[in-house]
Design a protein around this motif. Structure first.
Motif, PDB file in Angstrom:
ATOM      1  N   GLU A   1       0.478  13.414  71.708  1.00  0.00           N
ATOM      2  CA  GLU A   1       1.689  13.286  72.458  1.00  0.00           C
ATOM      3  C   GLU A   1       1.663  13.267  73.618  1.00  0.00           C
ATOM      4  O   GLU A   1       2.571  12.901  74.471  1.00  0.00           O
TER       5      GLU A   1
ATOM      6  N   GLY B   1       3.620  10.301  71.120  1.00  0.00           N
ATOM      7  CA  GLY B   1       3.574  10.620  69.597  1.00  0.00           C
ATOM      8  C   GLY B   1       4.374   9.487  68.871  1.00  0.00           C
ATOM      9  O   GLY B   1       4.483   8.248  69.349  1.00  0.00           O
ATOM     10  N   ASN B   2       5.216  10.037  67.875  1.00  0.00           N
ATOM     11  CA  ASN B   2       5.941   9.284  66.838  1.00  0.00           C
ATOM     12  C   ASN B   2       7.262   8.861  67.595  1.00  0.00           C
ATOM     13  O   ASN B   2       7.778   7.913  67.158  1.00  0.00           O
TER      14      ASN B   2
ATOM     15  N   LYS C   1      -0.284   8.806  67.328  1.00  0.00           N
ATOM     16  CA  LYS C   1       0.716   9.824  66.617  1.00  0.00           C
ATOM     17  C   LYS C   1       0.624  11.226  67.238  1.00  0.00           C
ATOM     18  O   LYS C   1       1.879  11.929  67.340  1.00  0.00           O
ATOM     19  N   GLN C   2      -0.671  11.717  67.189  1.00  0.00           N
ATOM     20  CA  GLN C   2      -0.854  13.122  67.472  1.00  0.00           C
ATOM     21  C   GLN C   2      -0.870  13.401  69.114  1.00  0.00           C
ATOM     22  O   GLN C   2      -0.832  14.440  69.537  1.00  0.00           O
TER      23      GLN C   2
ATOM     24  N   GLN D   1      -4.199   4.825  64.642  1.00  0.00           N
ATOM     25  CA  GLN D   1      -2.907   5.255  64.107  1.00  0.00           C
ATOM     26  C   GLN D   1      -2.437   6.694  64.332  1.00  0.00           C
ATOM     27  O   GLN D   1      -1.750   7.176  64.928  1.00  0.00           O
TER      28      GLN D   1
ATOM     29  N   GLU E   1       5.971   1.730  68.952  1.00  0.00           N
ATOM     30  CA  GLU E   1       5.770   3.043  68.352  1.00  0.00           C
ATOM     31  C   GLU E   1       4.489   2.815  67.424  1.00  0.00           C
ATOM     32  O   GLU E   1       4.208   1.539  67.027  1.00  0.00           O
ATOM     33  N   PRO E   2       3.818   4.075  67.038  1.00  0.00           N
ATOM     34  CA  PRO E   2       2.720   3.800  66.279  1.00  0.00           C
ATOM     35  C   PRO E   2       2.765   2.913  65.110  1.00  0.00           C
ATOM     36  O   PRO E   2       2.020   2.047  64.669  1.00  0.00           O
ATOM     37  N   THR E   3       3.797   2.948  64.377  1.00  0.00           N
ATOM     38  CA  THR E   3       3.911   2.118  63.043  1.00  0.00           C
ATOM     39  C   THR E   3       4.041   0.691  63.455  1.00  0.00           C
ATOM     40  O   THR E   3       4.114  -0.143  62.198  1.00  0.00           O
TER      41      THR E   3
END
Lengths: 357, 259
Positions: A151, A156-157, A148-149, A144, A255-257
């Motif tokens: 990029e 990323g997000n 996110k990091q 996760q 997306e990551p979520t």
């Protein structure tokens, strides 16, 4: 009900009669199921229903992937959303960044996720039970964070956008034309066939032996470490392919979520509710858990309470899962084996049924 | 070249010396028993022989190959298989599957063979299944081939463990209290079966508490007490050995005798 060929339910039990009846007509049952499954896109379903059916097939496949690990070798992973995410991102990024088409991207996503499974499998060899689960949970969080990091690679997000739809010989697969469903149906069926092939081989027996008693398995000469890692690799491969498929059915956007811990919980719930170690259980578990929130939409937030209570009751009163029964059918021998046994005067009909002593 | 030669083996657990400088040997075709009171270190010797424990001293050789520092899996491959004092069957698997797991190391196909159901896979699976049924028949478990291991009575489960050990193609069988939990009739049948195993070419090293079994079946006996070897010899010699009787009945007898 009294049936000439299978005896009465009172004498032999419901399961015995059911299984023997099903086994006797399994060709017919499989044909009917096959026709129904293939016919789904032509049933004039609305988009929501079609998407739900597609998701059920996807979660059946995710369940089968985790089942190799939990159901066969008894290693509980709470990190499969991590593998799922890696597969999805690998497949999406190969297409968006490198311009590969969907099919090679999907295969590469599976291979890449399997490699990550190998890497995660190595340090977890010395862990079992709760400790292993905690490490896999950590793995899920690490994935996760990386998504996110990092990029410059993962966006990323912001997420990966404009993931193209799969194509084959000029035909574009999408939700409306049932193309997504056809792809996942084919993938899930292939996975099921593969899982059964592995289960009914020395590899599968080694997996189950490790689950039952690791020391005894070692004493049979089984290289338990190797098989535990193999289970991780197979499981990650299947989950990665499922992730790759997911990346293209989400309106071209991930997306990551999409791959948080809750997804891990949902996957493991499918396996446990459906029935550890079985394929039928994965399909049933996926259908039940995905239909539940839809059917009880009117209950709003309360449905999650009911959902939780159901899971607890399940663990308490039927830990083997809804369809996780021990088969009463005899051990499956190939025709060739039966012939050879016959030739040695060991007619298989003299061997007892699987009912026990 | 000896069959099994064990010299001065020692097993130290922290301050406890569970096995202390023990030497013994087993010749091909023998039935040798290892006896002694509870906690004498018999099962520890089995765990040392099979590579479960890394021994702290001494040498062990099987058919000229050193066993020290070998992985348990490699020791099984050399031809030593064991059963367990507290049953360790694969209880959720069927009896025939238990035996097939025993054949794991001799099943010669690889992962992708099973995935694609190659000719090699089908031939091997068929051969092993037939062999498994034959082994189960020889030990009198034909009627339980399809049963789940956990559903069998205790005595029958012990037999499945022996069948599973035979399936590894072992030359030496280490049986840890095979008669435990069996009634006299079952024990009698087990004795017959162990002799039959010997006649088929297996060599047997046995841990047993039941003196009836030990005296009846053993070619030679070793006696352990507090991790030390206190006697060895033929059954009749052991039965009349003072140290052995003392070890079993406690040291009191000796004192009283001296009074």
């Amino acid at each position: 009900m009294k049936n000439r060929r299978f005896g009465s339910i009172r004498e032999n039990g419901f399961l015995y009669v059911f299984e023997h009846f099903f086994s006797a007509y399994r060709g017919f049952f499989f044909a009917v199921c096959g026709i129904l499954l293939v016919a789904v896109p032509y049933m004039d379903l609305n988009r929501a229903t079609l998407r739900l059916v597609t998701m059920i097939a996807l979660y059946s496949m995710l369940g089968m992937g985790l089942n190799v690990l939990v159901g066969y070798t008894g290693q509980v992973s709470l990190g499969h959303a991590g593998f799922y995410g890696i597969g999805a991102y690998a497949c999406a990024l190969l297409q968006v960044r490198l311009g590969l088409s969907f099919w090679p991207s999907l295969a590469l996503a599976g291979v890449f996720t399997a490699l990550v499974g190998l890497l995660l499998g190595l340090p977890t060899l010395r862990l079992s039970g709760t400790y292993l689960s905690i490490v896999t949970l950590g793995f899920c969080e690490v994935v996760q964070m990386v998504l996110k990091q990092w990029e410059s690679v993962t966006f990323g997000n912001y997420g990966v956008r404009n993931i193209p739809k799969p194509e084959l010989f000029g035909y574009t697969f999408n939700l409306q034309n049932g193309g997504f469903y056809q792809i996942i149906l084919a993938l899930a069926v292939l996975t099921a066939v593969g899982c059964l092939a592995v289960k009914n081989s020395k590899t599968g027996r080694a997996f189950l032996a490790i689950k039952d008693d690791e020391l005894a398995a070692t004493m049979m000469g089984i290289k338990t470490s190797r098989y535990k890692i193999l289970a991780f690799v197979i499981s990650a491969f299947i989950t990665g392919i499922a992730g790759g498929f997911y990346s293209v059915i989400n309106n071209g956007y991930i997306e990551p979520t999409n791959f948080v811990f809750n997804i891990s919980v949902l996957i493991i719930s499918v396996v446990i509710v459906g029935g550890l170690g079985t394929i039928r259980g994965m399909v049933f578990g996926a259908a039940l858990l995905l239909l539940f929130p839809e059917v009880f939409r009117g209950l709003n937030e309360w449905r999650f309470v009911i959902y939780g209570v159901l899971l607890v009751l399940m663990m308490q009163f039927r830990p083997q899962g809804a369809l996780g029964w021990q088969s009463t059918l005899p051990f499956k021998l190939s025709r060739r084996t039966k012939r050879e046994l016959e030739a040695r005067g060991l007619s298989p009909s003299r061997l007892n049924e699987g009912k026990g002593a | 070249m000896g069959f099994l030669n064990v010299e001065n083996i020692t097993m130290q657990f922290g301050g406890l010396r569970a096995v202390d400088n023990v030497s013994f040997h087993v010749d091909q075709g023998e039935i040798v028993s290892l006896i002694g009171p509870n906690g004498a270190g018999k099962t520890t010797v089995f765990n040392m022989l099979t590579g479960v424990y890394r021994i702290t001293g001494g040498t062990m050789e099987f058919l000229g190959t050193a066993l020290v520092d070998k992985m348990p899996q490699d020791i099984v491959k050399l031809g030593i298989a064991r059963t367990f004092q507290n049953l360790r069957l694969f209880s959720k698997m069927r009896v025939i599957e238990n035996v097939l797991v025993g054949m794991h190391i001799n099943t010669r196909y690889r992962f992708f063979s099973s995935l694609f159901r190659t000719a090699l896979f089908r031939r091997e699976e068929s051969e092993k299944a037939v062999r498994a049924v034959e082994i189960l028949k020889s030990i009198g478990l034909l009627k339980h081939v399809n049963s789940y291991a956990e559903s069998l009575p205790y005595g029958e489960q012990r037999k499945v463990e022996i069948a599973r050990a035979m399936a590894t193609d072992a030359k030496l069988l280490l049986l840890d209290e095979p008669a435990a939990g069996m009634n006299p009739a079952e024990t009698e049948e087990l004795l017959r079966f162990i002799r039959q195993l010997r006649d088929e070419g297996y060599t047997i090293l046995l841990i047993e508490h039941d003196m009836n079994v030990v005296m009846n079946i053993s070619d030679r006996i070793y006696v352990l007490d507090h991790g030390r070897l206190i006697a060895d010899g033929l059954p009749e010699e052991i039965a009349n050995n003072r140290d052995v009787v003392d070890a079993y009945l406690g040291g009191e007898r000796k004192k009283h005798a001296e009074d």
